[in-house]
Scaffold this motif. Structure first.
Motif, PDB file in Angstrom:
ATOM      1  N   PHE A   1       0.857  -1.184   0.000  1.00 13.63           N
ATOM      2  CA  PHE A   1       0.000   0.000   0.000  1.00 13.63           C
ATOM      3  C   PHE A   1       0.894   1.236   0.000  1.00 13.63           C
ATOM      4  N   GLY A   2       0.515   2.212  -0.816  1.00 13.65           N
ATOM      5  CA  GLY A   2       1.326   3.421  -0.947  1.00 13.65           C
ATOM      6  C   GLY A   2       0.655   4.680  -0.461  1.00 13.65           C
ATOM      7  N   GLY A   3      -0.400   4.560   0.335  1.00 17.21           N
ATOM      8  CA  GLY A   3      -1.102   5.735   0.837  1.00 17.21           C
ATOM      9  C   GLY A   3      -2.255   6.127  -0.073  1.00 17.21           C
TER      10      GLY A   3
ATOM     11  N   VAL B   1      -6.745   5.199  -3.659  1.00 12.00           N
ATOM     12  CA  VAL B   1      -5.828   4.447  -2.795  1.00 12.00           C
ATOM     13  C   VAL B   1      -4.761   3.803  -3.660  1.00 12.00           C
ATOM     14  N   ARG B   2      -3.501   4.085  -3.359  1.00  8.11           N
ATOM     15  CA  ARG B   2      -2.408   3.520  -4.136  1.00  8.11           C
ATOM     16  C   ARG B   2      -2.028   2.128  -3.617  1.00  8.11           C
TER      17      ARG B   2
ATOM     18  N   SER C   1       2.696  -0.511 -10.291  1.00  4.14           N
ATOM     19  CA  SER C   1       1.942   0.489  -9.534  1.00  4.14           C
ATOM     20  C   SER C   1       0.496   0.501 -10.004  1.00  4.14           C
ATOM     21  N   GLY C   2      -0.394   0.840  -9.088  1.00  2.40           N
ATOM     22  CA  GLY C   2      -1.810   0.882  -9.432  1.00  2.40           C
ATOM     23  C   GLY C   2      -2.581   1.725  -8.437  1.00  2.40           C
ATOM     24  N   THR C   3      -3.831   2.015  -8.769  1.00  4.52           N
ATOM     25  CA  THR C   3      -4.700   2.816  -7.920  1.00  4.52           C
ATOM     26  C   THR C   3      -6.087   2.185  -7.899  1.00  4.52           C
ATOM     27  N   LEU C   4      -6.637   2.051  -6.713  1.00  7.68           N
ATOM     28  CA  LEU C   4      -8.009   1.594  -6.536  1.00  7.68           C
ATOM     29  C   LEU C   4      -8.813   2.773  -6.002  1.00  7.68           C
ATOM     30  N   VAL C   5      -9.927   3.070  -6.629  1.00 10.52           N
ATOM     31  CA  VAL C   5     -10.691   4.272  -6.318  1.00 10.52           C
ATOM     32  C   VAL C   5     -11.910   3.912  -5.474  1.00 10.52           C
ATOM     33  N   LEU C   6     -11.911   4.404  -4.239  1.00  7.85           N
ATOM     34  CA  LEU C   6     -13.069   4.269  -3.358  1.00  7.85           C
ATOM     35  C   LEU C   6     -13.924   5.525  -3.473  1.00  7.85           C
ATOM     36  N   LYS C   7     -15.247   5.351  -3.355  1.00  5.42           N
ATOM     37  CA  LYS C   7     -16.156   6.495  -3.443  1.00  5.42           C
ATOM     38  C   LYS C   7     -17.186   6.418  -2.318  1.00  5.42           C
ATOM     39  N   ALA C   8     -17.404   7.549  -1.666  1.00  3.62           N
ATOM     40  CA  ALA C   8     -18.444   7.685  -0.642  1.00  3.62           C
ATOM     41  C   ALA C   8     -19.576   8.515  -1.241  1.00  3.62           C
TER      42      ALA C   8
ATOM     43  N   GLY D   1      -4.288  -3.196   4.834  1.00  4.47           N
ATOM     44  CA  GLY D   1      -3.616  -1.921   4.919  1.00  4.47           C
ATOM     45  C   GLY D   1      -2.993  -1.708   6.286  1.00  4.47           C
ATOM     46  N   PRO D   2      -2.326  -0.585   6.487  1.00  2.05           N
ATOM     47  CA  PRO D   2      -1.690  -0.307   7.782  1.00  2.05           C
ATOM     48  C   PRO D   2      -2.716  -0.267   8.899  1.00  2.05           C
TER      49      PRO D   2
END
Length: 357
Positions: A221-223, A238-239, A274-281, A318-319
């Protein structure tokens, strides 16, 4: 879901519930419990937890209201109401209470107490249920009883399927009376395992068996990148840098201080590197909320979906502290239902069925 299958499910659910209503000696014409039928029990249940409860009748409380002449139709209509109420939230963003958030944490180990004679007990505790391959497994055991012997317990890790011994370790007594502690290695093939802790009580061996899982290292996880508002969603990128390309599903919980707000989820195809996962509220869970200070993303759980049927789903987390961030301006978010044509059609079908009884 095909309409015929939905109709059959609704009739079965309503028939069982209607029978319970008819058989209840205490029934006063009110239905205080309703079944929740959905693809995801936790998400549907959390969505409906925020719904309104029926208003109490203002008639004389000493006179019980007459029950409906059509219990089956009433039950179908009630199921339709609950389904429509839950369907107002998109699948990727559902409201969450603090109690539900604790229950939905995906990597909690629940200790099992083994009762012994003379009010004794044997308990083994782990700090989590799933371990990433290579990290030490801390084992803490507590043992009480009048006939406990020995200052060391033994721990054995074995495959849950083949029952092959993978590792073993001693758990020496600690300074606290009745407690034993030690570590055992998780540097073994990913899969399901049994942890067997053995003690001697009254001169006989007593075994306590726990289940755990060893997971491969999926990546890092990259933050999070800067969150922003798009349409009626708060978007939180989320990276995650996966070791292998594949299809990944991420879930996390959105908090404001100690208050849980929403359960968020997404699924993405990621390449290696590297990649990104997009969370949405969604606005339906954030608008009109009294949000103060920072927001937090906690209990991040990542699943690597299997490439082939029958393969294991692998997990990463994740952390422990999650991620904290300053939210953008949320003033434009609206508390409006998500548009879900399929869900609206299902609710309408249930109402049509209710009208036929």
């Amino acid at each position: 879901m095909p309409y015929k299958a939905l109709m059959a499910t609704a009739v079965v659910v309503a028939s069982v519930s209607g029978t319970a209503w008819l058989l209840s000696a205490e029934n006063d014409g009110k239905f205080s419990w309703l079944p929740f039928g959905s693809q995801s029990d936790h998400q549907e249940a959390s969505a409906m937890a925020g719904g309104r409860t029926p208003a109490t009748s203002e008639v004389n409380s000493s006179v019980a209201p007459a029950p409906s002449d059509n219990a089956l139709g009433f039950m179908l209509a009630s199921v339709a109401d609950d389904y429509q109420r839950s369907a107002r939230y998109p699948d990727y963003s559902v409201p969450l209470s603090t109690a539900q958030a604790e229950a939905y944490q995906g990597n909690r180990y629940h200790p099992v107490e083994l009762p012994l004679e003379d009010d004794g007990r044997f308990v083994v505790t782990l700090d989590k249920f799933r371990f990433t391959r290579g990290e030490p497994i801390l084992v803490v055991a507590s043992l009480s009883g009048r006939q406990v012997f020995g200052d060391t317990l033994s721990a054995t890790l074995e495959s849950a399927t083949k029952r092959d011994k993978a590792d073993s370790a001693d758990l020496p007594a600690t300074e606290d009376s009745g407690y034993y502690q030690g570590t055992i290695s998780s540097d073994h093939d990913p899969g399901e395992y049994r942890l067997i802790v053995e003690a001697r009580v009254d001169g006989k061996p007593v075994r306590h068996v726990s289940s755990l899982s060893i997971e491969p290292d999926l990546g890092d996880f990259g933050g999070i990148d800067s969150p922003y508002v798009s349409g009626n969603d708060l978007v939180i990128p989320v990276r995650f840098d996966p070791d292998h390309a594949g299809y990944y599903a991420l879930s996390a919980q959105l908090y404001n201080g100690q208050r849980a707000l929403a359960q968020l989820s997404t699924e993405e195809s990621l390449g290696s590197g590297s990649g990104t996962l997009v969370l949405k509220a969604h606005g339906s869970v954030l608008a009109n909320q009294d949000i103060e200070g920072q927001l937090q993303l906690r209990n991040l759980q990542l699943r690597q979906m299997p490439d082939r049927p029958g393969d294991r789903t692998h997990y990463a987390f994740g952390p422990d502290d999650g991620y904290e961030f300053s939210p953008p301006d949320l003033g434009n978010l609206r508390d409006t239902p998500a548009v879900n044509t399929e869900s609206e059609q299902r609710a309408a079908l249930l109402r049509q069925l209710a009208d036929k009884f």
